[in-house]
Design a protein around this motif. Sequence first.
Motif, PDB file in Angstrom:
ATOM      1  N   ALA A  76      62.295 120.840 -12.033  1.00 49.36           N
ATOM      2  CA  ALA A  76      61.865 121.950 -11.179  1.00 49.36           C
ATOM      3  C   ALA A  76      60.462 121.632 -10.672  1.00 49.36           C
ATOM      4  CB  ALA A  76      61.882 123.269 -11.961  1.00 49.36           C
ATOM      5  N   ARG A  77      60.006 122.386  -9.729  1.00 42.74           N
ATOM      6  CA  ARG A  77      58.682 122.159  -9.147  1.00 42.74           C
ATOM      7  C   ARG A  77      57.614 122.314 -10.237  1.00 42.74           C
ATOM      8  NH1 ARG A  77      56.651 122.150  -3.987  1.00 42.74           N
ATOM      9  NH2 ARG A  77      54.452 122.716  -3.756  1.00 42.74           N
ATOM     10  N   LEU A  78      56.744 121.328 -10.336  1.00 41.05           N
ATOM     11  CA  LEU A  78      55.677 121.367 -11.322  1.00 41.05           C
ATOM     12  C   LEU A  78      54.500 122.197 -10.818  1.00 41.05           C
ATOM     13  CD1 LEU A  78      55.597 117.576 -12.323  1.00 41.05           C
ATOM     14  CD2 LEU A  78      56.536 119.458 -13.678  1.00 41.05           C
ATOM     15  N   ARG A  79      53.869 122.922 -11.736  1.00 44.16           N
ATOM     16  CA  ARG A  79      52.628 123.594 -11.383  1.00 44.16           C
ATOM     17  C   ARG A  79      51.578 122.535 -11.050  1.00 44.16           C
ATOM     18  NH1 ARG A  79      51.411 127.397 -16.425  1.00 44.16           N
ATOM     19  NH2 ARG A  79      51.716 125.339 -17.422  1.00 44.16           N
ATOM     20  N   PRO A  80      50.636 122.844 -10.168  1.00 42.28           N
ATOM     21  CA  PRO A  80      49.637 121.833  -9.769  1.00 42.28           C
ATOM     22  C   PRO A  80      48.945 121.159 -10.949  1.00 42.28           C
ATOM     23  CG  PRO A  80      49.485 123.725  -8.322  1.00 42.28           C
ATOM     24  CD  PRO A  80      50.471 124.097  -9.394  1.00 42.28           C
ATOM     25  N   ARG A  81      48.537 121.924 -11.956  1.00 40.20           N
ATOM     26  CA  ARG A  81      47.828 121.309 -13.080  1.00 40.20           C
ATOM     27  C   ARG A  81      48.763 120.431 -13.915  1.00 40.20           C
ATOM     28  NH1 ARG A  81      46.586 126.525 -17.023  1.00 40.20           N
ATOM     29  NH2 ARG A  81      48.745 126.917 -17.688  1.00 40.20           N
ATOM     30  N   ASP A  82      50.030 120.820 -13.995  1.00 36.85           N
ATOM     31  CA  ASP A  82      50.991 119.991 -14.719  1.00 36.85           C
ATOM     32  C   ASP A  82      51.271 118.706 -13.958  1.00 36.85           C
ATOM     33  OD1 ASP A  82      51.249 121.799 -16.819  1.00 36.85           O
ATOM     34  OD2 ASP A  82      52.921 122.857 -15.879  1.00 36.85           O
ATOM     35  N   ARG A  83      51.335 118.800 -12.649  1.00 37.11           N
ATOM     36  CA  ARG A  83      51.570 117.605 -11.834  1.00 37.11           C
ATOM     37  C   ARG A  83      50.427 116.602 -12.009  1.00 37.11           C
ATOM     38  NH1 ARG A  83      54.906 116.692  -7.325  1.00 37.11           N
ATOM     39  NH2 ARG A  83      54.209 114.925  -6.046  1.00 37.11           N
ATOM     40  N   VAL A  84      49.212 117.105 -12.046  1.00 37.01           N
ATOM     41  CA  VAL A  84      48.049 116.231 -12.256  1.00 37.01           C
ATOM     42  C   VAL A  84      48.139 115.549 -13.617  1.00 37.01           C
ATOM     43  CG1 VAL A  84      45.551 116.209 -12.606  1.00 37.01           C
ATOM     44  CG2 VAL A  84      46.531 117.496 -10.695  1.00 37.01           C
ATOM     45  N   ALA A  85      48.505 116.319 -14.645  1.00 33.05           N
ATOM     46  CA  ALA A  85      48.610 115.768 -16.000  1.00 33.05           C
ATOM     47  C   ALA A  85      49.734 114.740 -16.097  1.00 33.05           C
ATOM     48  CB  ALA A  85      48.830 116.895 -17.000  1.00 33.05           C
ATOM     49  N   VAL A  86      50.863 115.020 -15.449  1.00 34.15           N
ATOM     50  CA  VAL A  86      51.983 114.079 -15.446  1.00 34.15           C
ATOM     51  C   VAL A  86      51.571 112.786 -14.765  1.00 34.15           C
ATOM     52  CG1 VAL A  86      54.274 113.625 -14.465  1.00 34.15           C
ATOM     53  CG2 VAL A  86      53.820 115.796 -15.602  1.00 34.15           C
ATOM     54  N   GLU A  87      50.895 112.895 -13.643  1.00 34.61           N
ATOM     55  CA  GLU A  87      50.483 111.699 -12.912  1.00 34.61           C
ATOM     56  C   GLU A  87      49.496 110.868 -13.727  1.00 34.61           C
ATOM     57  OE1 GLU A  87      48.986 110.380  -8.433  1.00 34.61           O
ATOM     58  OE2 GLU A  87      49.215 112.510  -8.942  1.00 34.61           O
ATOM     59  N   ALA A  88      48.563 111.519 -14.403  1.00 28.58           N
ATOM     60  CA  ALA A  88      47.581 110.791 -15.208  1.00 28.58           C
ATOM     61  C   ALA A  88      48.252 110.040 -16.362  1.00 28.58           C
ATOM     62  CB  ALA A  88      46.528 111.762 -15.744  1.00 28.58           C
ATOM     63  N   GLU A  89      49.158 110.710 -17.086  1.00 25.59           N
ATOM     64  CA  GLU A  89      49.849 110.063 -18.194  1.00 25.59           C
ATOM     65  C   GLU A  89      50.776 108.960 -17.684  1.00 25.59           C
ATOM     66  OE1 GLU A  89      50.819 109.863 -22.477  1.00 25.59           O
ATOM     67  OE2 GLU A  89      49.128 110.441 -21.212  1.00 25.59           O
ATOM     68  N   ALA A  90      51.379 109.168 -16.513  1.00 28.07           N
ATOM     69  CA  ALA A  90      52.256 108.151 -15.932  1.00 28.07           C
ATOM     70  C   ALA A  90      51.481 106.889 -15.599  1.00 28.07           C
ATOM     71  CB  ALA A  90      52.947 108.705 -14.685  1.00 28.07           C
ATOM     72  N   HIS A  91      50.265 107.034 -15.072  1.00 26.83           N
ATOM     73  CA  HIS A  91      49.443 105.860 -14.772  1.00 26.83           C
ATOM     74  C   HIS A  91      49.087 105.111 -16.056  1.00 26.83           C
ATOM     75  CE1 HIS A  91      48.723 105.783 -10.452  1.00 26.83           C
ATOM     76  NE2 HIS A  91      48.592 107.105 -10.453  1.00 26.83           N
ATOM     77  N   ALA A  92      48.781 105.859 -17.109  1.00 28.27           N
ATOM     78  CA  ALA A  92      48.477 105.210 -18.385  1.00 28.27           C
ATOM     79  C   ALA A  92      49.691 104.453 -18.912  1.00 28.27           C
ATOM     80  CB  ALA A  92      48.017 106.257 -19.402  1.00 28.27           C
ATOM     81  N   LEU A  93      50.875 105.057 -18.831  1.00 33.72           N
ATOM     82  CA  LEU A  93      52.101 104.397 -19.271  1.00 33.72           C
ATOM     83  C   LEU A  93      52.391 103.163 -18.421  1.00 33.72           C
ATOM     84  CD1 LEU A  93      54.691 104.187 -20.938  1.00 33.72           C
ATOM     85  CD2 LEU A  93      55.731 105.880 -19.405  1.00 33.72           C
ATOM     86  N   LEU A  94      52.138 103.269 -17.144  1.00 32.41           N
ATOM     87  CA  LEU A  94      52.373 102.141 -16.245  1.00 32.41           C
ATOM     88  C   LEU A  94      51.517 100.944 -16.645  1.00 32.41           C
ATOM     89  CD1 LEU A  94      54.012 101.373 -13.755  1.00 32.41           C
ATOM     90  CD2 LEU A  94      52.183 102.311 -12.328  1.00 32.41           C
ATOM     91  N   GLY A  95      50.276 101.211 -17.069  1.00 33.91           N
ATOM     92  CA  GLY A  95      49.414 100.133 -17.531  1.00 33.91           C
ATOM     93  C   GLY A  95      49.961  99.455 -18.770  1.00 33.91           C
ATOM     94  N   PHE A  96      50.677 100.211 -19.613  1.00 29.17           N
ATOM     95  CA  PHE A  96      51.297  99.648 -20.812  1.00 29.17           C
ATOM     96  C   PHE A  96      52.565  98.873 -20.472  1.00 29.17           C
ATOM     97  CE2 PHE A  96      54.427 100.247 -24.289  1.00 29.17           C
ATOM     98  CZ  PHE A  96      53.775  99.530 -25.290  1.00 29.17           C
ATOM     99  N   LEU A  97      53.378  99.424 -19.561  1.00 25.52           N
ATOM    100  CA  LEU A  97      54.665  98.821 -19.231  1.00 25.52           C
ATOM    101  C   LEU A  97      54.535  97.583 -18.354  1.00 25.52           C
ATOM    102  CD1 LEU A  97      56.794 102.008 -18.395  1.00 25.52           C
ATOM    103  CD2 LEU A  97      56.873 100.634 -20.479  1.00 25.52           C
TER     104      LEU A  97
END
Length: 376
Positions: free
Chosen positions: A343-364
Amino acid sequence: MTKGAGERPVLTLRELNRAMLARQLLLERARIGVVPAIERLAALQAQWSPSPYIALWSRVKDFRREKLWSAIERHQVIRARLMRGTLHLVSARDFYAYAVATQDLQRGAWNRYQVGRGVDPKKVAALAIAFARRPRPKEEVLEHVQERIGGSLGGPFSWLVWRFVSAHADLVTAPPGGHWEYGGTDAPYVAARHWIERGERPSEDEAIEMLVRRCLAAFGPATLADVAKFAGQAPPRVRPTLERIAPTLRTFADEQGRLLYDLPRSSHPDADLAAPVRFLPRYDELLISYAHRDRVIAPSHRRAVYSKNAIVEAVVMVDGFAAGTWGLVRTKNEAVLRVTPFARLRPRDRVAVEAEAHALLGFLAPDATTAGVRIA
């Protein structure tokens, strides 16, 4: 937490969720070694080679993939078919108990066909253990056993024949089977007796009790059905042990009135405690081990995660619950981590998801020259 009609404390869905997150090291990354982390989590799914690495990255502070690979090479972590007949990583200390609790019932079922063909399970085990003193391809193990018992070993399904042999001999997979980049199904096998420095098979009662306690520590509070689901066993096989140790456990009820068991001093965080965004891999044990999955994922979202071909998709957790799926798209030099929210993410959740995704991308994909995150 409230009192029910029977005066048993009632745990709300959010209370169960926060208890689950705390035990799964998903409220805060833990400063803990790989082996104790796996024991705290009970087991790690290893059907998809990167899965246990991602699972630990999301739970352990400063985790590096070399730490797990090293533990596998040193025989501190064992990869074998255990719960639900699927590949798991467990500590060497726990392996034999899990093997007895999850494989021995299957041994009996597989015995019926082979014994009818004149096969002696004890002889099969002795031959396989003696031959697999060092890692061997499973085809070589089967050929060795078959030649020495006169060709009676067999049946219509080759995978069942292999399960029969590997379960009786306690065969485990050796590197490269546990390697981050290993995606094949032809890992070499070795008998646990020659791979694990210390340890022996416990009694069935001891083994099931250890499994129950590990399950409650990692996934509790849990119902009998939840424990049986984790173990891949029918509830009647788990019930006697659970009822025997029940006086040493705490009991609760969920909002549907189901009886929940828990260890005496386990964590029960406040329902309003903030939960960080976390990414879980395909087949993460958290997504599989509950019979009642509401504390993990809403019913309306399950179709997107649990597919008909038995794949369990990777998910992103927002506020403690599965909120979308994710996947890595990789070319030689580019890596894109795509997130598909339910479902549509709240703006603050979207920011948090994007930040954690970038960190995971650095690991993967640390070697990617171009990397990015795309949220649908």
